[in-house]
Design a protein around this motif. Structure first.
Motif, PDB file in Angstrom:
ATOM      1  N   TRP A  40      55.681  40.786   8.978  1.00 25.17           N
ATOM      2  CA  TRP A  40      56.320  39.736   8.183  1.00 25.17           C
ATOM      3  C   TRP A  40      57.824  39.946   8.218  1.00 25.17           C
ATOM      4  CZ3 TRP A  40      57.575  37.913   2.824  1.00 25.17           C
ATOM      5  CH2 TRP A  40      57.289  36.547   2.677  1.00 25.17           C
ATOM      6  N   HIS A  41      58.567  39.074   7.553  1.00 28.94           N
ATOM      7  CA  HIS A  41      60.028  39.093   7.643  1.00 28.94           C
ATOM      8  C   HIS A  41      60.635  40.361   7.067  1.00 28.94           C
ATOM      9  CE1 HIS A  41      59.570  34.900   8.690  1.00 28.94           C
ATOM     10  NE2 HIS A  41      58.913  34.695   7.563  1.00 28.94           N
ATOM     11  N   VAL A  42      60.160  40.765   5.900  1.00 31.67           N
ATOM     12  CA  VAL A  42      60.622  42.012   5.285  1.00 31.67           C
ATOM     13  C   VAL A  42      59.392  42.844   4.941  1.00 31.67           C
ATOM     14  CG1 VAL A  42      62.801  41.122   4.392  1.00 31.67           C
ATOM     15  CG2 VAL A  42      60.743  40.891   3.012  1.00 31.67           C
ATOM     16  N   LYS A  43      59.505  44.154   5.130  1.00 30.37           N
ATOM     17  CA  LYS A  43      58.373  45.033   4.882  1.00 30.37           C
ATOM     18  C   LYS A  43      58.815  46.225   4.059  1.00 30.37           C
ATOM     19  CE  LYS A  43      54.958  44.389   6.265  1.00 30.37           C
ATOM     20  NZ  LYS A  43      53.881  43.498   5.756  1.00 30.37           N
ATOM     21  N   ILE A 115      67.236  36.884   8.161  1.00 28.98           N
ATOM     22  CA  ILE A 115      67.055  38.153   7.453  1.00 28.98           C
ATOM     23  C   ILE A 115      66.194  39.106   8.273  1.00 28.98           C
ATOM     24  CG2 ILE A 115      65.870  39.191   5.466  1.00 28.98           C
ATOM     25  CD1 ILE A 115      67.016  36.972   3.743  1.00 28.98           C
ATOM     26  N   GLU A 116      65.155  38.572   8.895  1.00 28.43           N
ATOM     27  CA  GLU A 116      64.294  39.414   9.736  1.00 28.43           C
ATOM     28  C   GLU A 116      65.063  39.988  10.921  1.00 28.43           C
ATOM     29  OE1 GLU A 116      60.223  39.024  12.445  1.00 28.43           O
ATOM     30  OE2 GLU A 116      60.701  37.500  10.950  1.00 28.43           O
ATOM     31  N   LYS A 117      65.990  39.195  11.485  1.00 30.09           N
ATOM     32  CA  LYS A 117      66.708  39.599  12.693  1.00 30.09           C
ATOM     33  C   LYS A 117      68.194  39.807  12.419  1.00 30.09           C
ATOM     34  CE  LYS A 117      63.397  37.134  15.609  1.00 30.09           C
ATOM     35  NZ  LYS A 117      63.186  36.335  16.823  1.00 30.09           N
ATOM     36  N   SER A 118      68.525  40.199  11.199  1.00 33.42           N
ATOM     37  CA  SER A 118      69.929  40.315  10.798  1.00 33.42           C
ATOM     38  C   SER A 118      70.687  41.360  11.604  1.00 33.42           C
ATOM     39  CB  SER A 118      70.028  40.637   9.301  1.00 33.42           C
ATOM     40  OG  SER A 118      69.316  41.837   8.990  1.00 33.42           O
ATOM     41  N   GLY A 134      64.486  30.014  22.054  1.00 28.95           N
ATOM     42  CA  GLY A 134      63.129  30.530  22.132  1.00 28.95           C
ATOM     43  C   GLY A 134      62.307  30.244  20.900  1.00 28.95           C
ATOM     44  N   ILE A 135      61.017  30.473  21.029  1.00 25.71           N
ATOM     45  CA  ILE A 135      60.058  30.233  19.959  1.00 25.71           C
ATOM     46  C   ILE A 135      59.741  31.548  19.261  1.00 25.71           C
ATOM     47  CG2 ILE A 135      57.778  29.328  19.371  1.00 25.71           C
ATOM     48  CD1 ILE A 135      59.747  27.225  20.409  1.00 25.71           C
ATOM     49  N   TYR A 136      59.765  31.514  17.952  1.00 29.20           N
ATOM     50  CA  TYR A 136      59.441  32.681  17.133  1.00 29.20           C
ATOM     51  C   TYR A 136      58.002  33.149  17.434  1.00 29.20           C
ATOM     52  CZ  TYR A 136      58.856  35.482  12.896  1.00 29.20           C
ATOM     53  OH  TYR A 136      58.619  36.497  12.007  1.00 29.20           O
ATOM     54  N   PRO A 137      57.715  34.444  17.491  1.00 30.53           N
ATOM     55  CA  PRO A 137      58.553  35.555  17.048  1.00 30.53           C
ATOM     56  C   PRO A 137      59.482  36.135  18.108  1.00 30.53           C
ATOM     57  CG  PRO A 137      56.357  36.369  17.502  1.00 30.53           C
ATOM     58  CD  PRO A 137      56.308  34.872  17.718  1.00 30.53           C
TER      59      PRO A 137
END
Length: 404
Positions: A40-43, A115-118, A134-137
């Motif tokens: 997920w975005h933050v873990k 935030i995930e790729k900050s 590109g397409i996530y992820p």
């Protein structure tokens, strides 16, 4: 059917309450995503893994929560459709779904991806020029939690050519036959036939629930059938009553299917059997749990109060806002040197409070934000001249809708 047509105009309060509680469950689910081992975005550094209590809870909720919400959307469509033409229906869907989807892709989703790729970007503004790379992820473009809105809009496009059929005498005859079937014990399980067949046919080609629409046709078909099931069920007060009366039976069926889903696959070495004893029971779990919850809601939540009206107006913007706010709050809380349960409580309370505050002080207050978050513009004041020549202000109010 004449009596039922009259009763159709009565507010089905339990539908509103059920939608409210389901979206609140989505909020809790996404907080859980920070503390479970799934990506997920933050873990959090400490997470709950496979076969933990959280894992069982999240997997179980994930099987039936969104299918039931889509079933409720189908029911809401029947209740709100009225005499709209296909064009009028699609125009309403465009305002209610497509505009928030489009706005959310540019306003809400980038916050989560950034935030995930900050580590790759200096700031959110630095990220924006790269959002279509590109397409996530692997890439950056996505609609994340807005997939639900996208799918509902797609379903609206699919059913719009058939609106006349769905309001015809032939549809009434079909509902009459369904009343007879659903009057039998667990008779509403007849809907499991198209649900299971659709997955037998499509899942070998589209096995993963991607939420990307273009490569997710097995689950698109599943959701479409749930949507139509809700439309059919709510069309007859008798069918609704049968489901309410049989709610305990559907709950037992759900418990059995859940047990099979969690225990049987591990008994086999064959991947084919593992998949079989997971995929079929999970469809039964989605259906039977959904109907059990629907039946209990009809029994105990069919009441009105001022709180329902306030929450019902807020719950759609709440859904749109909640995930990016959870990600932002989680980003700052996860590094804190406090216990995991303190983090859960902190994220829950702050995220909920901020989501409500943004809705109340930003979204709700201004017509522009109301529109891009799928709400009707605020009531406008127009002046009517009385017979004496005095100008009287008259408020033009907008009725609340069942349509999500």
């Amino acid at each position: 059917m004449a009596t039922e047509i009259l009763e159709k105009n009565e507010r089905k309060y339990y539908v509103d309450w059920l939608r409210i509680f389901l979206i609140l469950s989505v909020f809790l689910y996404h907080i859980g995503m920070i503390f479970i081992s799934w990506d997920w975005h933050v873990k959090n550094d400490e997470v709950f893994g496979y076969r933990s209590t959280l894992w069982y809870t999240m997997v179980f909720l994930g099987r039936w929560r969104m299918p039931l919400l889509i079933l409720i959307s189908g029911a809401g469509t029947y209740l709100a459709l009225g005499k709209r033409t296909s064009g009028q229906y699609l125009k309403e869907r465009f305002k209610r779904l497509f505009i928030p989807l489009f706005a959310g892709i540019f306003i809400l989703v980038p916050v989560q991806v950034y935030i995930e790729k900050s580590a790759n970007y200096g700031s959110l503004l630095d990220y924006y020029p790269h959002m279509f790379e590109g397409i996530y992820p692997a890439g950056n473009f996505s609609w994340h939690h807005l997939w639900f809105i996208c799918y509902l809009f797609f379903i609206a496009l699919v059913i719009s050519p058939f609106l006349n059929l769905l309001r015809s005498s032939r549809f009434d005859l079909f509902i009459g036959r369904m009343v007879k079937v659903t009057s039998k014990k667990l008779g509403a399980n007849i809907f499991l036939i198209p649900l299971i067949l659709s997955q037998i046919i499509l899942r070998p080609f589209f096995p993963d629930n991607t939420h990307a629409l273009i490569n997710d046709w097995a689950f698109v078909a599943l959701y479409l059938i749930f949507f139509l099931s809700g439309y059919i069920i709510i069309a007859s007060n008798k069918i609704v009553s049968f489901i309410m009366e049989q709610r305990n039976l559907f709950l037992i069926e759900s418990a059995v299917a859940t047990t099979v889903m969690f225990t049987f696959p591990s008994m086999f070495d064959s991947q084919l059997l593992k998949d079989l004893f997971w995929d079929i029971p999970e469809i039964v779990v989605a259906w039977s749990t959904g109907l059990a919850v629907f039946g209990y809601a009809k029994k105990y939540l069919n009441f009105d109060n001022r709180l329902r009206k306030v929450i019902n107006a807020a719950i759609y913007p709440f859904y749109l806002l909640h995930q990016p706010i959870i990600v932002i709050v989680g980003y700052f809380v996860v590094p804190m040197d406090i216990s995991i349960w303190a983090k859960v409580a902190f994220i829950l309370i702050v995220s909920f409070s901020l989501t409500v505050a943004v809705y109340w002080f930003v979204v709700k207050r201004f017509n522009f934000t109301r529109i891009i978050f799928g709400m009707k513009p605020k009531a406008v004041t127009r002046h009517n001249r009385s017979e004496t020549g005095n100008v009287k202000p008259a408020l033009v109010h907008v009725k609340s809708k069942y349509l999500l």
